[in-house]
Motif scaffolding. Sequence first.
Motif, PDB file in Angstrom:
ATOM      1  N   VAL A 167       0.858  -1.183   0.000  1.00 48.34           N
ATOM      2  CA  VAL A 167       0.000   0.000   0.000  1.00 48.34           C
ATOM      3  C   VAL A 167       0.898   1.237   0.000  1.00 48.34           C
ATOM      4  N   ARG A 168       0.744   2.062  -1.016  1.00 49.57           N
ATOM      5  CA  ARG A 168       1.558   3.269  -1.122  1.00 49.57           C
ATOM      6  C   ARG A 168       1.220   4.243  -0.003  1.00 49.57           C
ATOM      7  N   PRO A 169       2.254   4.745   0.702  1.00 44.06           N
ATOM      8  CA  PRO A 169       1.991   5.725   1.757  1.00 44.06           C
ATOM      9  C   PRO A 169       1.359   6.989   1.186  1.00 44.06           C
ATOM     10  N   ALA A 170       0.520   7.610   1.977  1.00 40.48           N
ATOM     11  CA  ALA A 170      -0.138   8.836   1.543  1.00 40.48           C
ATOM     12  C   ALA A 170       0.857   9.995   1.519  1.00 40.48           C
ATOM     13  N   GLY A 171       0.531  11.004   0.727  1.00 43.19           N
ATOM     14  CA  GLY A 171       1.326  12.227   0.704  1.00 43.19           C
ATOM     15  C   GLY A 171       2.189  12.348  -0.537  1.00 43.19           C
ATOM     16  N   GLU A 172       2.768  13.538  -0.699  1.00 44.49           N
ATOM     17  CA  GLU A 172       3.624  13.829  -1.835  1.00 44.49           C
ATOM     18  C   GLU A 172       4.996  13.191  -1.664  1.00 44.49           C
ATOM     19  N   ARG A 173       5.589  12.812  -2.773  1.00 40.63           N
ATOM     20  CA  ARG A 173       6.948  12.273  -2.723  1.00 40.63           C
ATOM     21  C   ARG A 173       7.957  13.418  -2.593  1.00 40.63           C
ATOM     22  N   ARG A 174       9.021  13.161  -1.830  1.00 38.92           N
ATOM     23  CA  ARG A 174      10.137  14.099  -1.763  1.00 38.92           C
ATOM     24  C   ARG A 174      11.037  13.809  -2.958  1.00 38.92           C
ATOM     25  N   VAL A 175      11.199  14.786  -3.858  1.00 37.45           N
ATOM     26  CA  VAL A 175      11.910  14.575  -5.122  1.00 37.45           C
ATOM     27  C   VAL A 175      13.126  15.482  -5.204  1.00 37.45           C
ATOM     28  N   ILE A 176      14.258  14.897  -5.632  1.00 38.15           N
ATOM     29  CA  ILE A 176      15.444  15.678  -5.969  1.00 38.15           C
ATOM     30  C   ILE A 176      15.872  15.296  -7.388  1.00 38.15           C
ATOM     31  N   HIS A 177      16.722  16.106  -7.984  1.00 42.50           N
ATOM     32  CA  HIS A 177      17.152  15.851  -9.357  1.00 42.50           C
ATOM     33  C   HIS A 177      18.655  15.605  -9.469  1.00 42.50           C
ATOM     34  N   SER A 178      19.348  15.666  -8.361  1.00 42.12           N
ATOM     35  CA  SER A 178      20.786  15.422  -8.327  1.00 42.12           C
ATOM     36  C   SER A 178      21.173  15.072  -6.895  1.00 42.12           C
ATOM     37  N   LEU A 179      22.220  14.274  -6.750  1.00 39.04           N
ATOM     38  CA  LEU A 179      22.719  13.968  -5.412  1.00 39.04           C
ATOM     39  C   LEU A 179      23.337  15.189  -4.755  1.00 39.04           C
ATOM     40  N   SER A 180      23.570  16.242  -5.524  1.00 31.70           N
ATOM     41  CA  SER A 180      24.076  17.481  -4.934  1.00 31.70           C
ATOM     42  C   SER A 180      23.066  18.102  -3.975  1.00 31.70           C
ATOM     43  N   GLU A 181      21.823  17.645  -4.019  1.00 32.44           N
ATOM     44  CA  GLU A 181      20.781  18.162  -3.126  1.00 32.44           C
ATOM     45  C   GLU A 181      20.737  17.424  -1.794  1.00 32.44           C
ATOM     46  N   VAL A 182      21.468  16.331  -1.667  1.00 26.82           N
ATOM     47  CA  VAL A 182      21.414  15.533  -0.442  1.00 26.82           C
ATOM     48  C   VAL A 182      22.006  16.250   0.767  1.00 26.82           C
ATOM     49  N   PRO A 183      23.165  16.934   0.651  1.00 27.75           N
ATOM     50  CA  PRO A 183      23.690  17.619   1.846  1.00 27.75           C
ATOM     51  C   PRO A 183      22.700  18.581   2.493  1.00 27.75           C
ATOM     52  N   ALA A 184      21.909  19.270   1.681  1.00 27.60           N
ATOM     53  CA  ALA A 184      20.909  20.179   2.257  1.00 27.60           C
ATOM     54  C   ALA A 184      19.869  19.403   3.045  1.00 27.60           C
ATOM     55  N   LEU A 185      19.465  18.236   2.538  1.00 24.24           N
ATOM     56  CA  LEU A 185      18.497  17.420   3.263  1.00 24.24           C
ATOM     57  C   LEU A 185      19.045  16.977   4.616  1.00 24.24           C
ATOM     58  N   LEU A 186      20.363  16.752   4.653  1.00 18.81           N
ATOM     59  CA  LEU A 186      21.003  16.300   5.886  1.00 18.81           C
ATOM     60  C   LEU A 186      21.345  17.452   6.823  1.00 18.81           C
ATOM     61  N   GLY A 187      21.091  18.683   6.364  1.00 19.57           N
ATOM     62  CA  GLY A 187      21.380  19.843   7.196  1.00 19.57           C
ATOM     63  C   GLY A 187      22.845  20.209   7.244  1.00 19.57           C
ATOM     64  N   LEU A 188      23.618  19.804   6.233  1.00 22.07           N
ATOM     65  CA  LEU A 188      25.035  20.149   6.195  1.00 22.07           C
ATOM     66  C   LEU A 188      25.212  21.575   5.692  1.00 22.07           C
ATOM     67  N   ASP A 189      26.399  22.127   5.890  1.00 25.01           N
ATOM     68  CA  ASP A 189      26.582  23.561   5.609  1.00 25.01           C
ATOM     69  C   ASP A 189      26.741  23.830   4.116  1.00 25.01           C
ATOM     70  N   ALA A 190      26.742  25.113   3.774  1.00 22.96           N
ATOM     71  CA  ALA A 190      26.751  25.532   2.374  1.00 22.96           C
ATOM     72  C   ALA A 190      28.003  25.076   1.644  1.00 22.96           C
ATOM     73  N   ALA A 191      29.156  25.036   2.327  1.00 24.18           N
ATOM     74  CA  ALA A 191      30.392  24.614   1.676  1.00 24.18           C
ATOM     75  C   ALA A 191      30.284  23.165   1.209  1.00 24.18           C
TER      76      ALA A 191
END
Length: 284
Positions: free
Chosen positions: A249-273
Amino acid sequence: MVRTGVLFDIDDTLVDLASAMTRALGGSLIEVLPPGALASLGLAAGVPVADGAGLSAHDAEARRRWLTFSEHFVQDVTGAYDDYLAGRLDFQSMRILRLHRAAEPLGLRIDQELALRWVPRFAQLAETGVTPFPDVQPLLDVLDAHGIPYGAVSNNVEAFQRAKLGYAGLSGITVVVGTDTLGVTKPDPAIFHEGARQLGVLPEDCWYVGDNPVVDHDGALAAGLKAVHLDRGVPGSGSSGNSPVPGFVRPAGERRVIHSLSEVPALLGLDAADRESVSAGDAV
């Protein structure tokens, strides 16, 4: 238990399997098939150029036939891989069935003896020809720098996927959970939980990043992980295993979508550098 960890899908998430399969398909068939069959697939003069610029009408038709065939095979539009995951086909039979089904729309029937000669050569070229996406190693370097453990959970057998990572230069990924590790496939919660366990994190503290919206994102979310759908916009990516899964059964709600692994550090709360260092990999 450490605070957080990251698990990845492998094929078309970490390694560019779709491109490797396309190259391997053309190269292996040219070695095996007779001239008439190659002409039917648009391969009489070799694998058609990718961009199609400056082609004659004859060459353009050959390219059209090759694209029709190769995209059908790589994208597995008839779901042969789903049949393999469900235990209805062995791995070799799955690949041969994909070959036959991709050739049928072009009016070509490939002799079974030729198909049996083709499949080991294709397997060799596809496995050894994989390359990592340019955003992978920069992200792994950032995770290493922060002591964040990572690994992979894949819908293929563990040894096969470890070898594939090795060919792609990613043997530093030491945690690999495959379909034979516990005898289950994604989206079964157990396979995601095993990945988190091997990282030493709780499922709710573990991120999972994959290109398939159903078995990767929805499966991980249903298992209690923080799920991310990686949509690279690559043709064929995320296609296998995209069929409805009995009992899931698919969980309800919108999927969290990214288009590059370069977006992962932001998800993890890592700094801008850290974010910038991974983003630089996209430009390589």
